[in-house]
Design an enzyme around this catalytic site. Sequence first.
Site, short mmCIF file in Angstrom:
data_model
loop_
_atom_site.label_atom_id
_atom_site.label_comp_id
_atom_site.label_asym_id
_atom_site.label_seq_id
_atom_site.Cartn_x
_atom_site.Cartn_y
_atom_site.Cartn_z
N LYS A 22 74.79 19.02 36.73
CA LYS A 22 74.42 17.69 37.27
C LYS A 22 74.70 16.59 36.25
O LYS A 22 75.30 15.57 36.57
CB LYS A 22 72.93 17.69 37.63
CG LYS A 22 72.36 16.30 37.85
CD LYS A 22 70.85 16.32 38.10
CE LYS A 22 69.99 16.34 36.87
NZ LYS A 22 69.70 15.05 36.24
N ASN A 23 74.24 16.81 35.01
CA ASN A 23 74.33 15.73 34.02
C ASN A 23 75.74 15.51 33.49
O ASN A 23 75.99 14.54 32.78
CB ASN A 23 73.35 15.99 32.87
CG ASN A 23 71.91 15.77 33.33
OD1 ASN A 23 71.66 15.22 34.40
ND2 ASN A 23 70.96 16.23 32.52
N CYS A 116 60.13 5.61 35.04
CA CYS A 116 60.45 7.03 35.16
C CYS A 116 59.24 7.82 34.71
O CYS A 116 58.61 7.50 33.70
CB CYS A 116 61.65 7.34 34.30
SG CYS A 116 62.06 9.08 34.30
N ARG A 121 62.44 4.80 29.62
CA ARG A 121 63.87 5.13 29.56
C ARG A 121 64.63 3.81 29.36
O ARG A 121 65.27 3.30 30.29
CB ARG A 121 64.35 5.82 30.86
CG ARG A 121 63.50 6.97 31.36
CD ARG A 121 63.90 8.32 30.86
NE ARG A 121 65.25 8.74 31.05
CZ ARG A 121 65.70 9.52 32.03
NH1 ARG A 121 64.87 9.94 32.96
NH2 ARG A 121 66.96 9.90 32.08
N ASP A 308 65.38 19.20 28.35
CA ASP A 308 65.41 19.61 29.75
C ASP A 308 65.04 21.08 29.95
O ASP A 308 64.99 21.56 31.09
CB ASP A 308 66.80 19.33 30.36
CG ASP A 308 67.09 17.85 30.43
OD1 ASP A 308 66.14 17.05 30.36
OD2 ASP A 308 68.28 17.47 30.53
N ARG A 400 66.83 17.45 43.33
CA ARG A 400 67.71 16.49 42.64
C ARG A 400 68.66 17.21 41.70
O ARG A 400 69.75 16.72 41.44
CB ARG A 400 66.87 15.51 41.81
CG ARG A 400 65.92 14.71 42.61
CD ARG A 400 65.23 13.70 41.76
NE ARG A 400 66.21 12.71 41.33
CZ ARG A 400 65.94 11.43 41.15
NH1 ARG A 400 64.72 10.99 41.32
NH2 ARG A 400 66.87 10.60 40.77
#
Length: 431
Positions: A22-23, A116, A121, A308, A400
């Site tokens: 994803k990132n 967030c 952030r 993460d 997500r």
Amino acid sequence: MDVFRVKGNGPLSGTIEVGGAKNAALPLLAACLLTKETVRLTRVPDLSDIRFMVEILRHVGAKIENPEPGTWEINAAQLSHIAPYELVRKMRASICLLGPLVARLRRAEVSIPGGCVIGPRPIDLHLKGLKKLHCDVRIEHGYVFIDAEDMRGSVVFLGGRNGSTVTGTANILMAATLAPGTTRIECAACEPEIVDLCKLLTKMGACIEGIGSPELVVQGVEELHGCEHPVIADRIEAGTFIAAAAITNGNVLVKGIAPNLLGAFLDKLEEAGVPIEPEADGLRVLPHNGKLRPVDCITLPYPGFPTDLQAQFCALMACTDGISIITERIYPNRFMHVPELQRMGADIAIEGPSAIVKGPCKFSGAPVMASDLRASAALILAAMAANDETWIQRIYHLDRGYEHFEHKLAALGAKIERLDDSEMPHELYQE
Ligand code: EPU
């Protein structure tokens, strides 16, 4: 809304294939705006964040096709410079549009993403970088307005109090590809997702030296062109499945991941006593038979321990006999999973940016609430280690960033079902 019902079902076993990251995919999609030609991205994960990004790219004028699952063709021959709040607020990574818009159009008007749950952030480093490239930057009414008529190469230092910035590096890198002259990015993020972006940009015709290092040197070119590029494997998904295998004492082959992408995480698992062996195309997690040791860890920018994977590691350490101290250096408040893990029986105390985890706990099923993407994964891990039933609400957070997570886990033997919340026992449901 969907919920998960998870029943602890003993060790996981089998093989899972890691998907695209994803990132990496999010900034790669934004990078497609840097050329008028078509860019074809493959191995793009099927996630709600990807669909948000596609929606935003369409909004700024890109024509987008999805000829087969995982493949997206993006053509940004036409492009407009405005990304409005209604779209940007859904996903912070939409800030990655800044770099490509200023590079192509020499102006941008992009809403500043909202708050967030994992903590502040800021985007100050992104804006500092653009100012260094001689852009005029102003913030008004919740938007960043950039006038980049005079944009040109320069030296940009991207270090902040918590290290470099991943999406900030992506933005400055993308802007620099089409800025006249030489840009030197110092203290650039070295995350594999930035390396993947550099590879795509190079295929598109950009001149970048120092790929993978904290100093990137970019020679601006007149224009970039189309190409095809597969998204790098998702190291966080891989790490989550490794932790899932370990927490259930399973035997799982995690396919499609290179060990160097997971360096510090694998090192900590080894210290904790999880047997992991490299195989031709991945990593095999073997049963530890309950002999795990507590381990301290500190999250840091790559190649350090990834933030993460902190929540998932916290769930694993809760099951080990002894005390582990897990310290967050990227998002010091990223411990929303802790109160929910406590509801499942974990003994964890928060002291400043550290979680003090006292094990072993035997997780017991409870109704819990997912608060963000990685916290959701940690709760599912704990639920698989429990010997009864756990209901997890707000799993849209998980959608997500994890592709077909429950299907992949079910294929390894987990008992996990996605249900409508109307099927949840009324007395367990939380508004
Ligand atoms: N920071 C600043 N100023 C800035 C930007 C960042 O002070 O202008 C600080 C942040 O507050 C944080 C640190 O720098 O303390 C690192 O933030 P970074 O900018 O690197 O984070 P990001 O680019 O917004 C990406 C991932 C995150 C991941 C972080 C750290 C994407 C789309 N997101 O965020 O992923 O946690 O890097 O590795 O790439 C996730 O997938 O669950 C997730 C949150």
